[in-house]
Design a protein around this motif. Sequence first.
Motif, PDB file in Angstrom:
ATOM      1  N   ALA A  74       0.976  -1.479  -0.520  1.00 49.06           N
ATOM      2  CA  ALA A  74       0.303  -0.050  -0.238  1.00 49.06           C
ATOM      3  C   ALA A  74       1.030   1.282  -0.197  1.00 49.06           C
ATOM      4  N   ARG A  75       1.619   1.227   0.521  1.00 49.20           N
ATOM      5  CA  ARG A  75       2.911   2.546   0.317  1.00 49.20           C
ATOM      6  C   ARG A  75       3.132   2.980  -0.243  1.00 49.20           C
ATOM      7  N   TRP A  76       4.086   1.792  -1.609  1.00 47.27           N
ATOM      8  CA  TRP A  76       4.761   1.525  -2.261  1.00 47.27           C
ATOM      9  C   TRP A  76       2.935   2.561  -3.544  1.00 47.27           C
ATOM     10  N   ARG A  77       2.293   1.793  -3.649  1.00 46.41           N
ATOM     11  CA  ARG A  77       1.443   2.092  -4.097  1.00 46.41           C
ATOM     12  C   ARG A  77       1.011   3.571  -4.759  1.00 46.41           C
ATOM     13  N   HIS A  78       1.290   3.955  -3.032  1.00 48.66           N
ATOM     14  CA  HIS A  78       0.483   4.973  -2.232  1.00 48.66           C
ATOM     15  C   HIS A  78       1.534   6.290  -2.914  1.00 48.66           C
ATOM     16  N   ALA A  79       2.941   6.335  -3.446  1.00 48.03           N
ATOM     17  CA  ALA A  79       4.383   6.910  -3.802  1.00 48.03           C
ATOM     18  C   ALA A  79       4.242   6.517  -5.051  1.00 48.03           C
ATOM     19  N   GLY A  80       3.907   5.490  -6.099  1.00 43.06           N
ATOM     20  CA  GLY A  80       3.954   5.540  -7.723  1.00 43.06           C
ATOM     21  C   GLY A  80       2.779   5.890  -7.574  1.00 43.06           C
ATOM     22  N   LEU A  81       1.662   6.243  -6.726  1.00 45.29           N
ATOM     23  CA  LEU A  81       0.781   6.901  -8.191  1.00 45.29           C
ATOM     24  C   LEU A  81       1.260   9.009  -7.565  1.00 45.29           C
ATOM     25  N   ARG A  82       1.480   8.823  -6.453  1.00 47.76           N
ATOM     26  CA  ARG A  82       1.583  10.061  -6.287  1.00 47.76           C
ATOM     27  C   ARG A  82       2.688  10.529  -7.514  1.00 47.76           C
ATOM     28  N   ALA A  83       3.678   9.509  -8.168  1.00 48.81           N
ATOM     29  CA  ALA A  83       4.796  10.346  -8.903  1.00 48.81           C
ATOM     30  C   ALA A  83       4.277  10.267 -10.401  1.00 48.81           C
ATOM     31  N   PHE A  84       3.069   9.299 -10.546  1.00 49.93           N
ATOM     32  CA  PHE A  84       1.878   9.423 -11.817  1.00 49.93           C
ATOM     33  C   PHE A  84       1.681  11.111 -11.367  1.00 49.93           C
ATOM     34  N   GLN A  85       0.684  10.858 -10.510  1.00 53.72           N
ATOM     35  CA  GLN A  85       0.351  12.446 -11.239  1.00 53.72           C
ATOM     36  C   GLN A  85       1.088  13.320 -10.597  1.00 53.72           C
ATOM     37  N   ALA A  86       2.382  13.510 -10.108  1.00 54.04           N
ATOM     38  CA  ALA A  86       2.851  14.986 -10.511  1.00 54.04           C
ATOM     39  C   ALA A  86       3.679  14.770 -11.521  1.00 54.04           C
ATOM     40  N   GLU A  87       3.849  13.650 -12.642  1.00 49.84           N
ATOM     41  CA  GLU A  87       4.332  13.526 -13.847  1.00 49.84           C
ATOM     42  C   GLU A  87       3.453  14.371 -14.836  1.00 49.84           C
ATOM     43  N   ARG A  88       2.346  14.077 -14.295  1.00 48.97           N
ATOM     44  CA  ARG A  88       0.809  13.996 -15.102  1.00 48.97           C
ATOM     45  C   ARG A  88       0.728  15.690 -14.976  1.00 48.97           C
ATOM     46  N   GLU A  89       1.042  16.322 -13.640  1.00 43.23           N
ATOM     47  CA  GLU A  89       0.464  18.054 -13.874  1.00 43.23           C
ATOM     48  C   GLU A  89       1.724  18.658 -14.167  1.00 43.23           C
ATOM     49  N   ALA A  90       3.128  17.488 -14.294  1.00 45.28           N
ATOM     50  CA  ALA A  90       4.015  18.803 -14.345  1.00 45.28           C
ATOM     51  C   ALA A  90       4.104  18.411 -16.513  1.00 45.28           C
ATOM     52  N   ALA A  91       4.015  17.496 -17.150  1.00 52.81           N
ATOM     53  CA  ALA A  91       3.324  17.912 -18.210  1.00 52.81           C
ATOM     54  C   ALA A  91       2.519  17.925 -18.745  1.00 52.81           C
TER      55      ALA A  91
END
Length: 101
Positions: A74-91
């Motif tokens: 759950a911790r790793w999934r949450h971190a991964g989802l945050r990273a994907f979201q940050a990447e989308r927002e940056a794009a």
Amino acid sequence: MARAEAARARSDARDWAAERRARTRHLIELGGLIHKAGLVDLLEDDRATLLGLLLQAAGQLRGGGDEPPEVPRARWRHAGLRAFQAEREAAEGDAGEAGIP
């Protein structure tokens, strides 16, 4: 009869090739995640260390750690989802700055 067998053989070969392409694409995407996480640079492309890291994570997911497997997952999934979201927002921010709607 021979034509039917030849057609079936061609179809089998196409199915096999499509499955192989799908598997190859999947493996490339997984490698991309390792690169995206920065592990290639952090570990200086030391594949033995990278494999050890992945084996340790797999061991934790099999229940070999101090906490139940659901916790790190759950911790790793949450971190991964945050990273994907940050990447989308940056794009999206880059697209907005470039005048792309």
